[in-house]
Write an enzyme that holds these catalytic residues in place. Structure first.
Site, mmCIF file in Angstrom:
data_model
loop_
_atom_site.group_PDB
_atom_site.id
_atom_site.type_symbol
_atom_site.label_atom_id
_atom_site.label_comp_id
_atom_site.label_asym_id
_atom_site.label_seq_id
_atom_site.Cartn_x
_atom_site.Cartn_y
_atom_site.Cartn_z
ATOM 1 N N SER A 1 -2.539 61.117 -70.584
ATOM 2 C CA SER A 1 -3.239 60.107 -71.401
ATOM 3 C C SER A 1 -2.813 58.672 -71.132
ATOM 4 C CB SER A 1 -3.021 60.395 -72.884
ATOM 5 O OG SER A 1 -3.981 61.301 -73.331
ATOM 6 N N TYR B 1 -1.612 57.698 -80.900
ATOM 7 C CA TYR B 1 -2.516 58.538 -81.713
ATOM 8 C C TYR B 1 -2.293 58.308 -83.198
ATOM 9 C CZ TYR B 1 -2.276 60.573 -77.100
ATOM 10 O OH TYR B 1 -2.249 60.736 -75.762
ATOM 11 N N LYS C 1 -5.318 56.390 -69.714
ATOM 12 C CA LYS C 1 -6.369 55.783 -70.553
ATOM 13 C C LYS C 1 -6.164 54.280 -70.693
ATOM 14 C CE LYS C 1 -6.990 59.988 -73.335
ATOM 15 N NZ LYS C 1 -6.408 60.775 -74.429
ATOM 16 N N TYR D 1 -12.275 62.306 -65.387
ATOM 17 C CA TYR D 1 -11.201 62.124 -66.383
ATOM 18 C C TYR D 1 -10.050 63.105 -66.140
ATOM 19 C CZ TYR D 1 -8.801 62.686 -70.853
ATOM 20 O OH TYR D 1 -7.835 62.810 -71.820
ATOM 21 N N VAL E 1 0.778 63.716 -72.573
ATOM 22 C CA VAL E 1 1.321 65.032 -72.935
ATOM 23 C C VAL E 1 2.218 65.674 -71.876
ATOM 24 C CG1 VAL E 1 -0.399 65.738 -74.656
ATOM 25 C CG2 VAL E 1 -0.768 66.251 -72.223
HETATM 26 N N1 GLN Z 1 -5.544 65.472 -70.038
HETATM 27 C C1 GLN Z 1 -5.079 65.590 -71.391
HETATM 28 C C2 GLN Z 1 -6.213 66.006 -72.319
HETATM 29 O O1 GLN Z 1 -7.283 65.518 -72.192
HETATM 30 C C3 GLN Z 1 -4.466 64.303 -71.841
HETATM 31 C C4 GLN Z 1 -3.986 64.346 -73.266
HETATM 32 C C5 GLN Z 1 -2.786 63.510 -73.555
HETATM 33 O O2 GLN Z 1 -2.004 63.156 -72.680
HETATM 34 N N2 GLN Z 1 -2.582 63.266 -74.819
HETATM 35 O O3 GLN Z 1 -6.051 66.832 -73.164
#
Ligand code: GLN
Length: 346
Positions: free
Chosen positions: A92, A270, A95, A218, A288
């Site tokens: 993530s 988050y 992003k 993505y 994650v």
């Molecule tokens: N690729 C992961 C997902 O879409 C990324 C989520 C994350 O790092 N929080 O679930």
């Protein structure tokens, strides 16, 4: 097993006893940063709570003890301790940088309309958040908004969009980034939820490309391999008006950095973004696989790697180490001292 059931409360970061430096407009000298980095590392090492993510099957193989911290100054100086050259998937954290690239390409007004900037208060992969907001993806740091962001990237085909993402993220890192094919395949085989989110967005007219193509780009972007050293340089680029402090490349404009950091402050961790801002007082973004980036505007970028996560998906040791550094280096953007201190008021 992740989600880890206990939440990482601010009071558990264990930093209340640290002597707080107040922002002086400059970070301490290099050798002092090295000392504080070692102290932050030792402090965070005491934390073995949390769990490695396993909803993407391959991520469950990560060594829970892997741990590195890197600080990159805006003048290109690097300070590091632990496993800072161990490669893991960016997840993530991508992003934040894709959002910056998109704002740079099309202007933040257009992105604001399509993606938004408000925190959902819900998990990063929440479907409920979309429904509660009439199909609006809300912000670029949750999966819905990140998918909408990737969909808007320049390029008429998925391949061109992917190229724009990979090239742009590589410029932030100052080296060519590559996909971990195993991570990509593992997530692509199991990302039913992200496919559902993309299709839900399409049903609301919120995604302007083939939703499965967007999920694919993505998923690739999340599987790009970085290490804590890369993350620190990427963060330092956002701290340095968009100029990579190592390569000197102007990756995005200074205005884009400002806007991106505001979004990170609101939503980078988050549903735990408020607690993060309260304790650390800096824009940050977690992933994650265990990565975490933090930006102290005009000063440093911090990259950490430690794969045990709290229940929201944020690295536990990464949060503890960053909290320590924010206090000890005087980075919290909300901290001040009276301008009368040290002199008698007239
Ligand atoms: N690729 C992961 C997902 O879409 C990324 C989520 C994350 O790092 N929080 O679930």
């Amino acid at each position: 097993m992740w989600p880890y059931s206990d939440s990482m409360r601010g009071s558990e970061l264990g930093v209340d006893d640290i002597e707080t430096a107040v922002d002086t407009g400059a970070v301490p000298r290099g050798d002092r940063i090295d000392e504080l980095l070692d102290a932050a590392y030792q402090r965070a090492l005491e934390h073995a709570e949390g769990a490695v993510a396993d909803y993407i099957p391959i991520l469950a193989d990560a060594d829970p003890e892997g741990f590195g911290i890197c600080v990159a100054d805006v003048d290109g100086g690097i300070h590091e301790v632990g496993d800072t050259r161990y490669a893991f998937s960016i997840q993530s954290i991508s992003k934040a940088f894709v959002y910056a690239l998109l704002c740079d390409a099309v202007g933040h007004e257009a992105v604001f309309e399509m993606v938004g900037v408000n925190n959902t208060g819900l998990a990063f992969n929440s479907v409920v958040a979309i429904e509660l907001n009439d199909g609006h993806p809300m912000n670029p740091m949750v999966n819905a908004g990140a998918l909408a962001t990737t969909a808007l990237m320049p390029g008429g085909t998925a391949e061109e969009k992917w190229d724009a993402v990979r090239t742009g993220l590589s410029r932030f890192a100052g080296r060519e980034l590559h996909v971990d094919e195993e991570v990509y395949r593992s997530e692509a085989a199991t990302n039913h939820r992200n496919r559902a989110i993309a299709q839900l967005l399409e049903s609301y007219g919120r995604i302007q490309a083939d939703p499965m193509d967007v999920v694919d780009v993505y998923t690739r972007q999340c599987a790009l391999l970085v290490d804590a050293h890369d993350l620190a340089i990427m963060a330092a680029t956002l701290a340095d008006g968009g100029v990579n402090p190592v390569t000197g490349d102007q990756v995005v404009s200074a205005d884009v950095c400002r806007d991106t950091l505001a979004v990170l402050a609101a939503s980078g961790l988050y549903e735990r973004s408020g607690e993060w801002l309260f304790e650390i007082g800096l824009p940050g973004k977690s992933g994650v696989a265990g990565g975490l980036v933090t930006v102290a505007p005009g000063k440093v970028g911090i990259g950490t790697y430690a794969p045990r996560l709290d229940s929201a998906g944020n690295s536990v040791r990464g949060q503890v180490a960053t909290a320590y550094l924010s206090r000890a280096l005087g980075l919290n953007i909300f901290a001040s001292e009276s301008h009368f201190s040290g002199r008698t008021p007239e």
